[in-house]
Write an enzyme that holds these catalytic residues in place. Structure first.
Site, PDB file in Angstrom:
ATOM      1  N   GLY A  14       0.833  -1.207   0.000  1.00 22.57           N
ATOM      2  CA  GLY A  14       0.000   0.000   0.000  1.00 22.57           C
ATOM      3  C   GLY A  14       0.862   1.250   0.000  1.00 22.57           C
ATOM      4  N   GLY A  81      -1.942  -8.128  -5.015  1.00 22.88           N
ATOM      5  CA  GLY A  81      -2.809  -8.650  -6.055  1.00 22.88           C
ATOM      6  C   GLY A  81      -2.018  -9.365  -7.133  1.00 22.88           C
ATOM      7  N   SER A 114       6.222  -7.157   2.213  1.00 23.91           N
ATOM      8  CA  SER A 114       7.021  -6.994   0.990  1.00 23.91           C
ATOM      9  C   SER A 114       8.462  -7.414   1.226  1.00 23.91           C
ATOM     10  CB  SER A 114       6.996  -5.537   0.526  1.00 23.91           C
ATOM     11  OG  SER A 114       5.675  -5.143   0.267  1.00 23.91           O
ATOM     12  N   THR A 135       5.189   2.485   5.741  1.00 22.60           N
ATOM     13  CA  THR A 135       3.790   2.090   5.956  1.00 22.60           C
ATOM     14  C   THR A 135       3.119   3.057   6.926  1.00 22.60           C
ATOM     15  OG1 THR A 135       2.293   0.520   7.023  1.00 22.60           O
ATOM     16  CG2 THR A 135       4.552   0.359   7.693  1.00 22.60           C
ATOM     17  N   ASP A 137       0.880   2.085   8.786  1.00 26.83           N
ATOM     18  CA  ASP A 137       0.529   1.253   9.945  1.00 26.83           C
ATOM     19  C   ASP A 137       1.647   1.240  10.994  1.00 26.83           C
ATOM     20  OD1 ASP A 137      -1.646   0.684   8.345  1.00 26.83           O
ATOM     21  OD2 ASP A 137      -0.923  -1.292   7.738  1.00 26.83           O
ATOM     22  N   ARG A 181      -4.678  -1.626  10.150  1.00 27.86           N
ATOM     23  CA  ARG A 181      -4.829  -3.089  10.164  1.00 27.86           C
ATOM     24  C   ARG A 181      -4.841  -3.593  11.612  1.00 27.86           C
ATOM     25  NH1 ARG A 181      -5.237  -5.046   5.417  1.00 27.86           N
ATOM     26  NH2 ARG A 181      -5.206  -7.135   6.299  1.00 27.86           N
ATOM     27  N   GLU A 232      -9.162   0.608  12.949  1.00 27.54           N
ATOM     28  CA  GLU A 232     -10.032  -0.225  12.099  1.00 27.54           C
ATOM     29  C   GLU A 232     -10.001  -1.719  12.425  1.00 27.54           C
ATOM     30  OE1 GLU A 232      -8.642   0.073   8.044  1.00 27.54           O
ATOM     31  OE2 GLU A 232      -6.728  -0.871   8.517  1.00 27.54           O
ATOM     32  N   ARG A 284      -3.378   8.022   3.553  1.00 28.10           N
ATOM     33  CA  ARG A 284      -2.168   7.585   2.848  1.00 28.10           C
ATOM     34  C   ARG A 284      -1.613   8.669   1.930  1.00 28.10           C
ATOM     35  NH1 ARG A 284      -3.645   1.480   1.615  1.00 28.10           N
ATOM     36  NH2 ARG A 284      -3.413   2.065  -0.577  1.00 28.10           N
TER      37      ARG A 284
HETATM   38  O1  F6P Z   1      -1.416  -1.342   5.169  1.00 35.78           O
HETATM   39  C1  F6P Z   1      -1.776  -0.045   4.832  1.00 35.78           C
HETATM   40  C2  F6P Z   1      -3.264   0.083   4.756  1.00 35.78           C
HETATM   41  O2  F6P Z   1      -3.568   1.419   4.431  1.00 35.78           O
HETATM   42  C3  F6P Z   1      -4.027  -0.352   6.000  1.00 35.78           C
HETATM   43  O3  F6P Z   1      -3.960   0.586   7.034  1.00 35.78           O
HETATM   44  C4  F6P Z   1      -5.394  -0.589   5.423  1.00 35.78           C
HETATM   45  O4  F6P Z   1      -6.156  -1.507   6.186  1.00 35.78           O
HETATM   46  C5  F6P Z   1      -5.088  -1.173   4.085  1.00 35.78           C
HETATM   47  O5  F6P Z   1      -3.791  -0.738   3.734  1.00 35.78           O
HETATM   48  C6  F6P Z   1      -6.037  -0.770   3.008  1.00 35.78           C
HETATM   49  O6  F6P Z   1      -5.698  -1.488   1.876  1.00 35.78           O
HETATM   50  P1  F6P Z   1      -6.310  -1.207   0.437  1.00 35.78           P
HETATM   51  O7  F6P Z   1      -5.545  -0.043  -0.128  1.00 35.78           O
HETATM   52  O8  F6P Z   1      -6.069  -2.455  -0.269  1.00 35.78           O
HETATM   53  O9  F6P Z   1      -7.750  -0.845   0.625  1.00 35.78           O
END
Ligand code: F6P
Length: 359
Positions: A14, A81, A114, A135, A137, A181, A232, A284
């Site tokens: 991400g 993916g 990764s 990240t 996270d 996450r 979340e 992000r």
């Molecule tokens: O790992 C980074 C993150 O932004 C998490 O905080 C979040 O749950 C996830 O990726 C969202 O992923 P996607 O971009 O696949 O919706």
């Protein structure tokens, strides 16, 4: 020791703010050594798929452009993916791609997942690797901070500040759901920075009564509003996940805990009106804050220094106010880093009277 002539740099997982600043630092430091830099598109896909997708990055065409100041990934990133049948198959194609592109080393900008996948591919193709953690996270092990985290904290803190002001106008308790996450770092940092009243993270059990008692305490001292930050990955009071949706590799797609809390608390306590805000992918993006760009500069320079010294299979880290390097297998072994429930941030939250759960 064979001299490096050409390296690849790629972003994986991400995205987050600060990725382009890292790429720029890598390009600047590598160019100074006379190395050529291939910016690989779409994570490892730019190597594994044909025709290979990459761009030669120079100080002139990349670092001197506005890109290092912007969020997103200029190169594109591969987020869980993989369009392949097996890891072995993709790993073989990676080895072929590395050879065809003539890469002596790869700098991977990614999280712990990764680091695991790409370091295995590099081992298989005998190409050198250095990792740079990123990240929102902040759950990459060993490093205290990953690139992108501080910008996300700033975004969430600004949201808490704004929600506090509108809550004040309407006797409301605002619930703000943030990403992260299974790790509560982002929620915890934003709650502390934004002086939230309640902070709920996956690492600490909580009770609806505990939240309601905190709201009653606020009301009793004459304040008509509150802000609740929720991560979340938090589950319901009895430990059930609020969602069962999964992504392409079977990982949970989070979202919905804020609404669950809103519904459940409203049923039991109505001295405040409750509203939910889910910050989503905005966390992000945005302009990378100075600390993320500082990390980007230090990490990029260190990664190139390591490769130049022949020290590969490492990840750069920020620890005790210094940049250093750790062995990638140790990063992979440590896995995702959750909030230390005995650590300084949880202690501060408790000391300040933030309800952080039953701890
Ligand atoms: O790992 C980074 C993150 O932004 C998490 O905080 C979040 O749950 C996830 O990726 C969202 O992923 P996607 O971009 O696949 O919706």
């Amino acid at each position: 020791m064979e001299k490096i002539k050409r390296i690849g740099v790629l972003t994986s997982g991400g995205d987050c703010a600060g990725l382009n600043a890292v790429i720029s630092a890598v390009v600047a430091a590598a160019s100074k050594k006379g190395w050529e830099v291939y910016g690989i598109n779409d994570g490892t896909e730019g190597i594994t798929e044909k025709p290979h997708r990459y761009e030669v990055l120079t100080v002139k065409n990349f670092s001197d452009s506005p890109w290092p100041r912007l969020s997103g990934s200029y190169l594109g990133s591969l987020n869980k993916g993989m369009r392949v049948e097996s890891l072995e198959e993709v790993s073989n194609r990676f080895a072929v791609g590395v050879k065809e592109l003539g890469l002596d080393a790869i700098v991977v900008i990614g999280g712990d997942g990764s680091m695991n996948i790409v370091s295995n591919m590099c081992k298989n193709s005998l190409v050198k690797i250095v990792g740079i953690p990123k990240t929102i996270d902040n759950d990459t092990p060993i490093t205290e901070f990953s690139v992108g985290f501080q910008t996300a904290v700033q975004y969430c803190t600004t949201a808490v500040d704004s929600l506090e002001l509108t809550a004040r106008s309407h006797n409301r308790a605002m619930i703000v759901e943030v990403m992260g996450r299974d790790a509560g770092h982002l929620a915890l940092h934003a709650a502390l920075a934004g002086s939230a009243d309640v902070c709920l993270i996956p690492e600490i059990p909580y009770s609806l009564n505990g939240i309601i008692n905190k709201l009653k305490e606020i009301k009793a001292r004459g304040r008509n509003h509150a802000v609740i930050v929720v991560s979340e990955g938090l589950k319901t009071e009895n430990g059930t996940a609020v969602t069962s949706t999964k992504n392409m590799v079977g990982e949970m797609i989070y979202g919905g805990i804020g609404q669950y809390l809103c519904d459940e608390i409203s049923k039991r306590y109505n001295e405040f009106q409750f509203r939910v805000t889910t910050l989503g992918h905005l966390q992000r993006s945005g302009v990378p804050v100075a600390f993320d760009r500082l990390l980007a500069a230090l990490f990029g320079a260190k990664a190139i220094e390591l490769l130049d010294k022949g020290e590969d299979n490492k990840m750069v880290v920020w620890k005790n106010g210094e940049v250093s390097a750790v062995n990638l297998p140790d990063v992979v072994k440590a896995g995702t880093t959750l909030v230390n429930t005995q650590g300084k941030y949880v202690k501060a939250a408790k000391d300040l009277g933030i309800y952080i759960g039953e701890i």
